[in-house]
Scaffold this active site. Structure first.
Site, short mmCIF file in Angstrom:
data_model
loop_
_atom_site.label_atom_id
_atom_site.label_comp_id
_atom_site.label_asym_id
_atom_site.label_seq_id
_atom_site.Cartn_x
_atom_site.Cartn_y
_atom_site.Cartn_z
N HIS A 1 4.61 7.44 2.29
CA HIS A 1 5.43 6.23 2.24
C HIS A 1 4.85 5.19 1.31
O HIS A 1 3.66 5.17 1.02
CB HIS A 1 5.63 5.63 3.64
CG HIS A 1 4.42 5.04 4.28
ND1 HIS A 1 3.64 5.72 5.18
CD2 HIS A 1 3.85 3.81 4.17
CE1 HIS A 1 2.66 4.94 5.60
NE2 HIS A 1 2.74 3.78 5.00
N TYR B 1 9.76 2.45 9.68
CA TYR B 1 9.89 3.43 8.60
C TYR B 1 11.35 3.79 8.41
O TYR B 1 12.11 3.93 9.37
CB TYR B 1 9.13 4.72 8.94
CG TYR B 1 7.64 4.56 8.93
CD1 TYR B 1 6.93 4.48 7.74
CD2 TYR B 1 6.92 4.49 10.12
CE1 TYR B 1 5.55 4.35 7.73
CE2 TYR B 1 5.55 4.35 10.12
CZ TYR B 1 4.87 4.28 8.92
OH TYR B 1 3.52 4.15 8.92
N HIS C 1 1.41 0.30 15.12
CA HIS C 1 0.43 1.33 14.83
C HIS C 1 -0.83 1.10 15.68
O HIS C 1 -1.19 -0.04 15.97
CB HIS C 1 -0.04 1.25 13.37
CG HIS C 1 0.96 1.70 12.38
ND1 HIS C 1 1.55 2.93 12.39
CD2 HIS C 1 1.46 1.07 11.29
CE1 HIS C 1 2.36 3.05 11.36
NE2 HIS C 1 2.35 1.93 10.68
N HIS D 1 0.84 -1.20 0.00
CA HIS D 1 0.00 0.00 0.00
C HIS D 1 0.87 1.25 0.00
O HIS D 1 2.09 1.15 0.18
CB HIS D 1 -0.92 0.02 1.24
CG HIS D 1 -0.17 0.16 2.53
ND1 HIS D 1 0.25 -0.92 3.28
CD2 HIS D 1 0.27 1.26 3.21
CE1 HIS D 1 0.90 -0.49 4.35
NE2 HIS D 1 0.93 0.82 4.33
N GLU E 1 8.17 1.83 4.18
CA GLU E 1 7.75 1.09 5.37
C GLU E 1 7.89 -0.39 5.06
O GLU E 1 7.61 -0.81 3.93
CB GLU E 1 6.28 1.41 5.70
CG GLU E 1 5.73 0.59 6.87
CD GLU E 1 4.22 0.82 7.09
OE1 GLU E 1 3.45 0.82 6.10
OE2 GLU E 1 3.82 0.98 8.26
N HIS F 1 -5.89 -1.77 4.65
CA HIS F 1 -5.89 -0.64 3.72
C HIS F 1 -5.09 -1.01 2.48
O HIS F 1 -4.08 -1.70 2.55
CB HIS F 1 -5.37 0.65 4.35
CG HIS F 1 -4.00 0.60 4.93
ND1 HIS F 1 -3.45 -0.52 5.51
CD2 HIS F 1 -3.04 1.55 5.02
CE1 HIS F 1 -2.24 -0.24 5.93
NE2 HIS F 1 -1.95 0.99 5.65
FE FE2 Z 1 1.75 2.07 5.84
#
Ligand code: FE2
Length: 307
Positions: free
Chosen positions: A214, A255, A246, A153, A265, A199
C-alpha cells in the site's frame, strides 16, 4: 546513524486509466494536481507538502509501483550515498535533472526485495498549497474529498527482508522502529524510519519481488478517518479494512483500493521514533493483533492482494 536521507519524496505509481485515477487521487483523496508532462505523467501533492509534488501517476497496462524516491539533504550527500551504494555492491544508475518534472538528478538502485528506489537532492519548492509564506492560515480553503495532508509511507512486499533492512540501516542510515519476528528469530517485517515518524518505509516478507502492498497518505484526526470512510461508501470505492487501529505503530487506519487495484491507506496518529529507541517487537504468531489491534485477525484479502 543518520546519513542525510530526509523523507520519502515521491512515488511513481502505474494506473490503467488516468482519468479514473485522477477522480480517485485528486477528487476523492484530495491531492492537488500540479502538472502533466509530455510523457503523459500527472503530478500531484498533498497540501502540506513544501516540494512541488509527491505522487506521479503514469498510465500502463498493469497497476503497481515503478519507484520510490527519497529526498536527501544536498548534492554532497547524494554523491556520498551514491558511492556508498556502489561500495556496498548495489548496481546504481542515474537519471539527469529534468527527466522527472522540476526534479534534480536522481540516483537509482534496486533493493534485495526487488523494489526500485532513487535518491535526489533537489526539487522545486512551491510551498504549502494555498497558504501564504508570511502569516499563513492553518489550512487552505477549497480542499476536496479526504483532504490528505501528505504522502507519508509505503509498505512493500518481497523477499530478502533482512538484507533489505541491512542496506537501509547501514548505507542509508534508517533505523528499525518496529519489527515482526518469526519463532526462529527471522525478521519477517521491518518498519524503518529516517525521521521522527514511526515508519517512512516498511518491508514484509513474500516470495514475489517488487510488490506494492500500500501507499499511505496522512489525515489529521480520527474524525477525518470516519469521514473518509463515509466518502468511500458515498463514491462506491472498494474498501479493504477499517476504520480500525494498528498494533504495529499504533496508528489509526483505513485501507481501500484505487480503480486499478493499487491498495491505498489513509491514516492518522501513531507512535514516534528517535534513533536511540530500541525496536518494538511483535511476534509473527500474533500477527492479527499486530496488524489489526481491534479485530485480532488478518482479513484474507490483506496479505493476498498486491500490485
Ligand atoms: Fe501504512
Amino acid at each position: 546513524m543518520r546519513k542525510g536521507v530526509i523523507r520519502p519524496g515521491h512515488i511513481q505509481l502505474r494506473v490503467m486509466d488516468m482519468e479514473e485515477a485522477l477522480k480517485h487521487y485528486r477528487d476523492l483523496i484530495g491531492l492537488i494536481e500540479v502538472n502533466r508532462d509530455d510523457k503523459g505523467r500527472v503530478y500531484l501533492k498533498g497540501w502540506t507538502e513544501v516540494d512541488k509534488y509527491s505522487l506521479v501517476l503514469v498510465e500502463s497496462d498493469t497497476p503497481g509501483l515503478d519507484f520510490i524516491g527519497f529526498k536527501v539533504l544536498n548534492d554532497d550527500v547524494l554523491n556520498g550515498l551514491k558511492n556508498d551504494l556502489i561500495e556496498y555492491g548495489c548496481e546504481v544508475s542515474e537519471f539527469p535533472a529534468g527527466e522527472l518534472d522540476s526534479c534534480g538528478r536522481r540516483v537509482s538502485f534496486v533493493a534485495p526485495s526487488g523494489h526500485t528506489f532513487e535518491l535526489f537532492a533537489d526539487k522545486e519548492q512551491t510551498g504549502k498549497w494555498g497558504l501564504a509564506d508570511i502569516n499563513p492560515d492553518p489550512w487552505p480553503l477549497n480542499l476536496t474529498g479526504m483532504k490528505a495532508e501528505r504522502f507519508d509511507h509505503c509498505l512493500l512486499m518481497g523477499p530478502n527482508v533482512p538484507a533489505t533492512q541491512a542496506l537501509f540501516e547501514q548505507v542509508l542510515g534508517f533505523g528499525l522502529s518496529e519489527q515482526v519476528v518469526a519463532p526462529d528469530n527471522t525478521v519477517v517485517a521491518a518498519f524503518m524510519s529516517c525521521s521522527l515518524k514511526a515508519h517512512d518505509i516498511a518491508f514484509v516478507d513474500c516470495p514475489d519481488p517488487g510488490k506494492l502492498h500500500h501507499v499511505s497518505f496522512l489525515l489529521e484526526t480520527w474524525q477525518d478517518l470516519l469521514k473518509a470512510a463515509d466518502l468511500l461508501t458515498m463514491t462506491e470505492t472498494t474498501k479493504d479494512v477499517g476504520p480500525t487501529r494498528h498494533g504495529l505503530t499504533s496508528g489509526q487506519t483505513i485501507y481501500f483500493f484505487d480503480p486499478s487495484g493499487n491498495r491505498n491507506e489513509v491514516f492518522c496518529g501513531g507512535d514516534y521514533y528517535y534513533p536511540d529507541h530500541p525496536p518494538v517487537t511483535w511476534k509473527a504468531e500474533d500477527l492479527g493483533k499486530a496488524i489489526f489491534y481491534h479485530e485480532l485477525y488478518i482479513h484474507p484479502t490483506y496479505l493476498e492482494v498486491l500490485t
